[in-house]
Design an enzyme around this catalytic site. Structure first.
Site, PDB file in Angstrom:
ATOM      1  N   ARG A 173       0.824  -1.204   0.000  1.00  0.00           N
ATOM      2  CA  ARG A 173       0.000   0.000   0.000  1.00  0.00           C
ATOM      3  C   ARG A 173       0.854   1.248   0.000  1.00  0.00           C
ATOM      4  NH1 ARG A 173      -2.077  -2.919   4.211  1.00  0.00           N
ATOM      5  NH2 ARG A 173      -3.929  -4.116   3.704  1.00  0.00           N
TER       6      ARG A 173
ATOM      7  N   SER B 298       7.207  -5.027   7.107  1.00  0.00           N
ATOM      8  CA  SER B 298       6.818  -5.976   8.151  1.00  0.00           C
ATOM      9  C   SER B 298       7.517  -7.322   8.086  1.00  0.00           C
ATOM     10  CB  SER B 298       5.311  -6.148   8.118  1.00  0.00           C
ATOM     11  OG  SER B 298       4.734  -4.881   8.172  1.00  0.00           O
TER      12      SER B 298
ATOM     13  N   ASP C  80       4.841  -3.264  10.917  1.00  0.00           N
ATOM     14  CA  ASP C  80       3.397  -2.991  10.957  1.00  0.00           C
ATOM     15  C   ASP C  80       2.840  -2.979  12.384  1.00  0.00           C
ATOM     16  OD1 ASP C  80       3.793  -5.705  11.147  1.00  0.00           O
ATOM     17  OD2 ASP C  80       2.242  -6.267   9.709  1.00  0.00           O
TER      18      ASP C  80
END
Ligand code: ADP
Ligand code: MG
Length: 499
Positions: free
Chosen positions: A109, A179, A232
């Protein structure tokens, strides 16, 4: 002559009918024998997956012990307990335009957010999701991966509208949510320890991922400064704290699983830096790599692990997270088909394809409320090419979903209780009610309702009265906003703002 033929036909037909009847009877007998075997396999699996409260408490205790060991020394535990360099969580005062990148699983994203300080909060927020091609995720090179990311970011930056404001002469700044286990060197640099969750690109391991991204941005002609590199979980914790001051930990339940929490800096023996002003430090636990003799591990889990990209690692993650739940189900079904003719006399060849059953499909089957389990029937037909499943077969599938998902959800709850114990928040102290909020992100928790409900119920079972002051809160995409917030608090212009 005619009579003879007719007679012969009659005899023949009778013989065929008789033969078919015998065959049917044999098959039925065989099937009844095989159903016994299916049920025995089911019962055995259920027993091996069992998570009674006593066992969960042992898991929670083991988690607390491992946390302590990981904080005490480098390599002291399976839990890396990584120091995030985040010692000041968002306050709400953050202002300005910031970007965030989120790489860590199925989707990648990019986002931008206009922060308006205490009064206006998040003024505007835009997200674009890009799926990562399989050939980029595994077996490619650092350059291919980071060029892919930088190009997507450049395209996104080019669409920045008038609602976003960057003061003249300033460089755009970015929070990078990456992450995977990273050894953090500062707030904005860190080296990749290892890949997880299906990623595998050899030449990135050991490299500073911010440096790799910076090089790719330069190649793409993009001028953006990486102000913060976070995981994350750390991003989710930051985003959660922005919305609720009682947030003390964050848990990811998506493709993989992990947790981060706020530790008292003096309780981190391996921290050799200056004691932060806040006295606190966010720790990225990398709890996916937790393992303990108390974890209920079956032979299906062992085989899944052996055949995985990272054998021997991420054992807790492989029992809990979205990447693996559907695959565990496939493995049990495959054995039931092979050894106990679950789907009749043949073994559907699709059932032998690793990862063909995905967790969202498993969730859809598990939540099937129809009397004839139509959804299950359709999934079996569409995914495994089992054309005519019986209700009995479908019920077995649902029972397996329940066993696998309950085990994952209950073990996740035990992990959270381990964190609460580490912080002394698992019991009431002198009647005082200290609220502890856990921000949870990830599509597994968000969309798999039975998983989510089971996790919450188990928290009550484990905490008793203290459960009333422990809140498990969905933090939808908190990690992206969190990374942008951390970029804001580590902006090169922060001092300018203050002066
Ligand atoms: P990531 O963890 O990759 O950042 P997400 O939080 O979106 O991304 O999690 C994606 C994972 O969540 C998928 O791999 C899948 O296993 C699981 N998932 C997605 N949708 C559902 C669903 N409807 N039901 C159950 N699990 C889901
Ligand atoms: Mg995610």
């Amino acid at each position: 002559m005619g009579k003879l033929v007719v007679g012969a036909t009659v005899v023949c037909t009778a013989a065929v009918v008789c033969g078919v009847a015998v065959l049917l009877m044999k098959r039925r007998m065989k099937n009844s024998g095989e159903w016994g075997k299916v049920e025995a396999l089911l019962k055995d699996f259920e027993e091996k997956c069992a998570t009674p409260v006593g066992k969960l408490k042992q898991v929670a205790d083991a988690m607390t012990v491992e946390m302590q060991a990981g904080l005490a020394s480098e390599g002291g535990s399976k839990l890396k307990m990584l120091i995030s360099y985040v010692d000041n969580l968002p306050t709400g005062d953050e202002k300005g335009l910031f970007y965030a990148l989120d790489l860590g699983g199925t989707n990648f994203r990019v986002m931008r957010v206009q922060l308006g300080g205490k009064e206006k909060r998040i003024v505007k927020h835009e997200v674009k999701e890009v799926s990562i091609p399989q050939n980029v995720m595994a077996g490619s090179s650092s350059e291919v991966l980071f060029d892919f990311i930088a190009t997507a970011l450049a395209e996104f930056v080019a669409t920045e509208g008038d609602d976003f404001h960057l003061p003249p002469g300033r460089q755009r700044e970015l929070g990078f949510t990456f992450s995977f286990p990273v050894k953090q060197l500062s707030i904005a640099s860190g080296t990749l320890i290892k890949w997880t969750k299906g990623f595998s690109i050899e030449d990135v391991v050991g490299q500073d991922v911010v440096g790799e991204l910076a090089k790719a941005m330069e190649r793409a002609g993009l001028d953006v400064r990486v102000a913060a590199l976070v995981n994350d979980t750390v991003g989710t914790l930051a985003g959660g704290r922005y919305n609720n001051p009682d947030v003390i930990a964050a848990v990811i339940l998506g493709t993989g699983t992990n947790a981060a929490y706020v530790e008292r800096a003096h309780a981190i023996p391996k921290w050799h830096g200056l004691l932060p002003k806040s006295g606190e430090m966010v720790i990225n636990m990398e709890w996916g790599n937790f393992r303990s003799s108390h974890l209920p591990v079956t032979e299906y889990d062992q085989n899944l692990d052996i055949e995985s990209l990272n054998p021997g690692e991420q054992i807790y993650e492989k029992i809990i997270s979205g990447m693996y739940l559907g695959e565990i189900l496939r493995r049990v079904l495959c054995r039931m088909a092979e050894e106990a003719s679950l789907f009749g006399d043949y073994v559907p060849s699709k059932l032998k394809v690793p990862f063909v059953l995905r967790t969202p499909d498993m969730s859809a089957m598990h939540h099937d409320e129809s009397a004839d389990l139509k959804v299950v029937g359709n999934k079996l037909k569409d995914i495994l090419e089992v054309p005519n499943s019986t209700l009995k077969m479908r019920k077995i599938v649902v029972e397996l979903c329940d066993i696998i998902t309950s085990r994952g959800a209950r073990l996740s709850a035990a992990g959270i209780v381990g964190i609460l114990k580490k912080l002394g928040r698992d019991t009431f102290k002198d009647g005082e009610k200290q609220r502890s909020v856990i921000a949870v992100d990830g599509a597994l928790f968000e969309h798999y309702t039975k998983f989510r409900n089971c996790l919450k119920e188990t928290m009550k079972e484990l905490l008793g009265d203290a459960a009333d002051s422990t809140i498990i809160e969905l933090s939808n995409d908190g990690s992206g906003v969190g990374a942008a917030l951390l970029a804001a608090s580590h902006s090169q212009y922060t001092d300018l703002e203050e002066s």
